[in-house]
Write a protein that holds these residues in place. Structure first.
Motif, PDB file in Angstrom:
ATOM      1  N   VAL A 170     -18.853 -42.789 -28.157  1.00 56.12           N
ATOM      2  CA  VAL A 170     -17.476 -42.852 -27.650  1.00 56.12           C
ATOM      3  C   VAL A 170     -16.520 -42.226 -28.654  1.00 56.12           C
ATOM      4  N   VAL A 194     -17.866 -49.630 -21.541  1.00 55.05           N
ATOM      5  CA  VAL A 194     -18.101 -48.376 -22.263  1.00 55.05           C
ATOM      6  C   VAL A 194     -18.361 -47.247 -21.274  1.00 55.05           C
ATOM      7  N   TYR A 246     -10.612 -48.075 -26.255  1.00 54.37           N
ATOM      8  CA  TYR A 246     -11.535 -47.821 -27.357  1.00 54.37           C
ATOM      9  C   TYR A 246     -11.386 -48.873 -28.456  1.00 54.37           C
ATOM     10  N   TYR A 266     -19.684 -55.398 -21.684  1.00 52.67           N
ATOM     11  CA  TYR A 266     -19.360 -54.394 -22.700  1.00 52.67           C
ATOM     12  C   TYR A 266     -19.945 -53.036 -22.302  1.00 52.67           C
ATOM     13  N   ILE A 324     -20.748 -46.888 -29.661  1.00 53.54           N
ATOM     14  CA  ILE A 324     -19.442 -46.682 -30.291  1.00 53.54           C
ATOM     15  C   ILE A 324     -19.380 -45.300 -30.932  1.00 53.54           C
ATOM     16  N   LEU A 345     -12.779 -52.215 -27.307  1.00 51.00           N
ATOM     17  CA  LEU A 345     -14.242 -52.211 -27.325  1.00 51.00           C
ATOM     18  C   LEU A 345     -14.782 -52.293 -28.751  1.00 51.00           C
TER      19      LEU A 345
END
Length: 133
Positions: A12, A78, A29, A74, A9, A32
């Motif tokens: 990202v 991503v 985003y 997941y 995360i 996620l």
């Protein structure tokens, strides 16, 4: 496992500042990020219940299996978001195919999260209300 989620995360979100922020990027985003928080909350509650003897080993194993399916989806989502963002940094904008691919990956991950939540509910996992820090 959750520490890896936080690292992904963070990566990202770092790229978010560099990339063109179109609507699908922001929605993907946020989806996620929310799913990672949900995953952590459910698995923390289930882990606490397991350590207290309120969740049997067999049930804990079933929940972990559902969690792994979600976690794999997941990670793929991503990766798809990063690919999409890199494409949007180029000279040409991502096309409909790239948008549909990203949407499909995020939809798959959301579906797997739903299955994890169903398993947790069926097993009686007690998730307390979480307030933002």
């Amino acid at each position: 496992m959750f520490k890896k989620l936080l690292v992904v995360i963070a990566l990202v979100s770092g790229l978010m500042g560099c990339a063109a922020q179109d609507e699908i990027t922001l929605v993907a985003y946020k989806t996620l990020e929310t799913s990672a928080i949900t995953y952590d909350t459910v698995m923390t509650a289930a882990g606490d219940m397991h350590s207290q003897g309120k969740l049997q080993d067999d049930d804990w194993a079933k929940l972990k299996d559902a969690a792994l399916v979600y976690y794999d989806a997941y990670q793929v989502a991503v990766s798809g978001l990063l690919t999409y963002m890199r494409a949007s940094e180029g000279l040409s904008s991502p096309g409909a195919t790239e948008r549909e691919n990203l949407k499909a990956l995020v939809d798959k991950m959301a579906g797997d999260l739903q299955e994890l939540l169903k398993a947790a509910i069926d097993l009686g996992v007690d998730v307390k209300e979480v307030s933002p820090e």
